[in-house]
Motif scaffolding. Structure first.
Motif, PDB file in Angstrom:
ATOM      1  N   ALA A 146      66.151  34.674  46.861  1.00 17.38           N
ATOM      2  CA  ALA A 146      65.992  35.627  45.762  1.00 17.38           C
ATOM      3  C   ALA A 146      64.614  35.498  45.113  1.00 17.38           C
ATOM      4  N   CYS A 147      64.135  34.262  44.945  1.00 22.44           N
ATOM      5  CA  CYS A 147      62.791  34.062  44.398  1.00 22.44           C
ATOM      6  C   CYS A 147      61.727  34.656  45.311  1.00 22.44           C
ATOM      7  N   ALA A 148      62.021  34.686  46.614  1.00 26.91           N
ATOM      8  CA  ALA A 148      61.044  35.156  47.606  1.00 26.91           C
ATOM      9  C   ALA A 148      61.047  36.672  47.792  1.00 26.91           C
ATOM     10  N   LEU A 149      61.960  37.378  47.136  1.00 30.12           N
ATOM     11  CA  LEU A 149      62.020  38.831  47.317  1.00 30.12           C
ATOM     12  C   LEU A 149      60.691  39.500  46.997  1.00 30.12           C
ATOM     13  N   PHE A 150      60.034  39.013  45.937  1.00 34.88           N
ATOM     14  CA  PHE A 150      58.759  39.590  45.506  1.00 34.88           C
ATOM     15  C   PHE A 150      57.745  38.466  45.326  1.00 34.88           C
ATOM     16  N   PRO A 151      56.464  38.737  45.559  1.00 32.71           N
ATOM     17  CA  PRO A 151      55.443  37.700  45.339  1.00 32.71           C
ATOM     18  C   PRO A 151      55.424  37.272  43.875  1.00 32.71           C
ATOM     19  N   GLN A 152      55.271  35.971  43.632  1.00 30.11           N
ATOM     20  CA  GLN A 152      55.186  35.511  42.241  1.00 30.11           C
ATOM     21  C   GLN A 152      53.889  36.000  41.611  1.00 30.11           C
ATOM     22  N   ARG A 153      52.822  36.030  42.407  1.00 30.51           N
ATOM     23  CA  ARG A 153      51.571  36.628  41.919  1.00 30.51           C
ATOM     24  C   ARG A 153      51.645  38.114  42.240  1.00 30.51           C
ATOM     25  N   CYS A 154      52.157  38.848  41.290  1.00 36.32           N
ATOM     26  CA  CYS A 154      52.445  40.268  41.490  1.00 36.32           C
ATOM     27  C   CYS A 154      51.168  41.096  41.338  1.00 36.32           C
ATOM     28  N   SER A 155      51.152  42.264  41.975  1.00 39.61           N
ATOM     29  CA  SER A 155      49.984  43.144  41.883  1.00 39.61           C
ATOM     30  C   SER A 155      50.402  44.520  41.375  1.00 39.61           C
ATOM     31  N   LEU A 156      49.434  45.224  40.802  1.00 40.60           N
ATOM     32  CA  LEU A 156      49.668  46.587  40.310  1.00 40.60           C
ATOM     33  C   LEU A 156      48.397  47.385  40.546  1.00 40.60           C
ATOM     34  N   ALA A 157      48.553  48.571  41.115  1.00 41.44           N
ATOM     35  CA  ALA A 157      47.390  49.411  41.401  1.00 41.44           C
ATOM     36  C   ALA A 157      46.706  49.814  40.099  1.00 41.44           C
ATOM     37  N   GLY A 210      52.127  43.253  26.192  1.00 41.42           N
ATOM     38  CA  GLY A 210      51.507  43.211  27.508  1.00 41.42           C
ATOM     39  C   GLY A 210      51.261  41.784  27.977  1.00 41.42           C
ATOM     40  N   ILE A 211      50.959  41.617  29.259  1.00 39.68           N
ATOM     41  CA  ILE A 211      50.635  40.305  29.810  1.00 39.68           C
ATOM     42  C   ILE A 211      49.229  40.354  30.405  1.00 39.68           C
ATOM     43  N   THR A 212      48.614  39.200  30.512  1.00 32.44           N
ATOM     44  CA  THR A 212      47.251  39.120  31.020  1.00 32.44           C
ATOM     45  C   THR A 212      47.215  39.492  32.496  1.00 32.44           C
ATOM     46  N   VAL A 213      46.307  40.397  32.839  1.00 33.09           N
ATOM     47  CA  VAL A 213      46.096  40.768  34.241  1.00 33.09           C
ATOM     48  C   VAL A 213      44.686  40.339  34.641  1.00 33.09           C
ATOM     49  N   THR A 214      44.527  39.996  35.909  1.00 28.47           N
ATOM     50  CA  THR A 214      43.238  39.504  36.412  1.00 28.47           C
ATOM     51  C   THR A 214      42.846  40.254  37.675  1.00 28.47           C
ATOM     52  N   ASP A 215      41.603  40.019  38.113  1.00 30.62           N
ATOM     53  CA  ASP A 215      41.216  40.528  39.424  1.00 30.62           C
ATOM     54  C   ASP A 215      41.641  39.501  40.464  1.00 30.62           C
ATOM     55  N   GLU A 216      41.310  39.726  41.730  1.00 27.35           N
ATOM     56  CA  GLU A 216      41.789  38.823  42.775  1.00 27.35           C
ATOM     57  C   GLU A 216      41.178  37.428  42.676  1.00 27.35           C
ATOM     58  N   ASN A 217      40.107  37.283  41.886  1.00 24.91           N
ATOM     59  CA  ASN A 217      39.474  35.979  41.696  1.00 24.91           C
ATOM     60  C   ASN A 217      39.877  35.325  40.379  1.00 24.91           C
ATOM     61  N   ASN A 218      40.950  35.839  39.780  1.00 27.34           N
ATOM     62  CA  ASN A 218      41.518  35.285  38.545  1.00 27.34           C
ATOM     63  C   ASN A 218      40.629  35.469  37.318  1.00 27.34           C
ATOM     64  N   ASN A 219      39.751  36.446  37.342  1.00 26.69           N
ATOM     65  CA  ASN A 219      38.971  36.792  36.155  1.00 26.69           C
ATOM     66  C   ASN A 219      39.781  37.739  35.282  1.00 26.69           C
ATOM     67  N   GLY A 259      33.522  49.384  37.745  1.00 25.19           N
ATOM     68  CA  GLY A 259      33.471  50.515  38.668  1.00 25.19           C
ATOM     69  C   GLY A 259      34.704  50.549  39.545  1.00 25.19           C
ATOM     70  N   ASP A 260      34.499  50.738  40.854  1.00 23.58           N
ATOM     71  CA  ASP A 260      35.629  50.809  41.778  1.00 23.58           C
ATOM     72  C   ASP A 260      35.849  49.495  42.528  1.00 23.58           C
ATOM     73  N   LYS A 261      35.358  48.396  41.954  1.00 27.71           N
ATOM     74  CA  LYS A 261      35.467  47.096  42.626  1.00 27.71           C
ATOM     75  C   LYS A 261      36.818  46.418  42.396  1.00 27.71           C
ATOM     76  N   VAL A 262      37.643  46.976  41.523  1.00 33.90           N
ATOM     77  CA  VAL A 262      38.939  46.358  41.209  1.00 33.90           C
ATOM     78  C   VAL A 262      40.051  47.377  41.457  1.00 33.90           C
ATOM     79  N   PRO A 263      40.488  47.536  42.716  1.00 38.23           N
ATOM     80  CA  PRO A 263      41.550  48.509  43.007  1.00 38.23           C
ATOM     81  C   PRO A 263      42.927  48.045  42.539  1.00 38.23           C
ATOM     82  N   TYR A 264      43.125  46.729  42.449  1.00 38.92           N
ATOM     83  CA  TYR A 264      44.411  46.172  42.026  1.00 38.92           C
ATOM     84  C   TYR A 264      44.179  45.084  40.982  1.00 38.92           C
ATOM     85  N   VAL A 265      45.160  44.932  40.093  1.00 36.31           N
ATOM     86  CA  VAL A 265      45.152  43.808  39.157  1.00 36.31           C
ATOM     87  C   VAL A 265      46.323  42.900  39.513  1.00 36.31           C
TER      88      VAL A 265
END
Length: 325
Positions: A285-296, A206-215, A313-319
């Motif tokens: 091609a690099c621009a096809l997808f955001p480099q900072r990718c998100s996942l629900a 796996g890879i490290t996932v964060t919230d929108e504030n990089n936590n 709780g429900d404060k983190v809808p995406y990582v």
């Protein structure tokens, strides 16, 4: 060093200059950092750019520095230093080297496609180049051993050679244009093997996932799979126009008498034309997808999802995570 005086107080050197939620914004961003001219910048200037960027992050810049100077330093920094580790990337693996390196190799693959020895040699050269690029642009938070690098290299090279040689023999009796497309088929097949193999640790651990504030929130294998799949698609897209359209152009041009007289220049011509395609296709091609990718959150592994919900709780809808390039 002094507090920033000649720069706007709300200036943040790490804030993207263009909207990264749109393709147009990402295209402008990658046109900036994949600029092949940055390959010629001396190492000392790259190191000064890194120091300037790090100083700016701390709220300090040399007296009299302008915002334009800071933005240029950030351009050099993004072109030469890894976004995860901050370490200087090897020259061959940088995305800014894709145009000069890729045009030479792709042009030769398209020119020397008729004989098996030529196919084997140029596919081997291409996979060696790809190995540098894939290793350099991996998610640096997931280390890979030398043995795994070797297995990835041998497997991808084997896949490319098997595809190229097999199709080369199969198309001996086919229309000439089909034979010209064999290198692209081999490159596409190799990308489907090379990138996942080179980044297998991300899929395993796996890879490290964060919230929108990089936590940091944990590690996700599903995030790794999504990021790597997007990189594979981007790399195939990067090669596709030049390796599909250029053979059609050359097939037409070679019917003219003047082209038959200058056969020795067909190789250099294909190299230059490949460069023209890659100059636009690398950033596109690099621009096809955001480099900072998100996942629900709902798409994460059950254990990780439950852990995040229990803490936030429900404060983190995406990582969010760096998918690599």
């Amino acid at each position: 060093y002094t507090k920033m005086a000649t720069v706007s107080l709300d200036f943040n050197i790490d804030s993207p200059r263009w909207d990264q939620s749109t393709f147009a914004g990402r295209l402008k961003h990658f046109l900036n950092i994949t600029d092949p001219r940055t390959v010629l910048v001396p190492e000392e200037e790259l190191d000064r750019a890194k120091a300037l960027v790090e100083g700016c992050r701390a709220g300090l810049v040399p007296p009299g520095s302008s915002q334009e100077q800071l933005l240029y330093a950030k351009k050099l920094y993004d072109s030469a230093f890894h976004p995860d580790s901050g370490e200087k990337m090897n020259l061959i693996g940088r995305m800014s080297f894709q145009v000069p390196g890729g045009m030479a190799i792709t042009g030769c693959m398209l020119q020397f496609y008729r004989t098996v020895p030529a196919v084997v040699f140029w596919q081997w050269v291409n996979q060696s180049f790809n190995a540098f690029v894939n290793y350099t642009n991996r998610n640096a938070a997931s280390p890979i051993t030398l043995r795994q690098i070797g297995v990835a290299y041998v497997t991808a090279t084997g896949a490319a050679l098997a595809t190229a040689v097999g199709l080369n023999l199969y198309t001996k009796q086919a229309p000439p244009l089909l034979a010209r497309w064999v290198p692209f088929a081999a490159v596409a097949a190799a990308n489907c093997v090379n990138i996942p193999m080179m980044r297998q640790q991300e899929i395993i651990n796996g890879i490290t996932v964060t919230d929108e504030n990089n936590n940091e929130l944990g590690r996700s294998r599903r995030a790794a799979v999504k990021g790597i799949a997007q990189v594979v698609l981007s790399r195939i897209t990067m090669a596709a126009p030049g390796m599909i359209i250029l053979p059609i152009i050359m097939e037409r041009l070679e019917k003219f008498t003047f082209m038959q007289r200058i056969r020795v220049l067909h190789g250099p011509l294909q190299v230059l034309l490949c460069g023209g395609f890659l100059l636009f296709m690398v950033p596109a091609a690099c621009a096809l997808f955001p480099q900072r990718c998100s996942l629900a959150l709902a798409d994460l592994e059950v254990e990780l999802r439950d852990s995040i919900v229990a803490k936030h709780g429900d404060k983190v809808p995406y990582v969010y995570f760096n998918k690599g390039l």
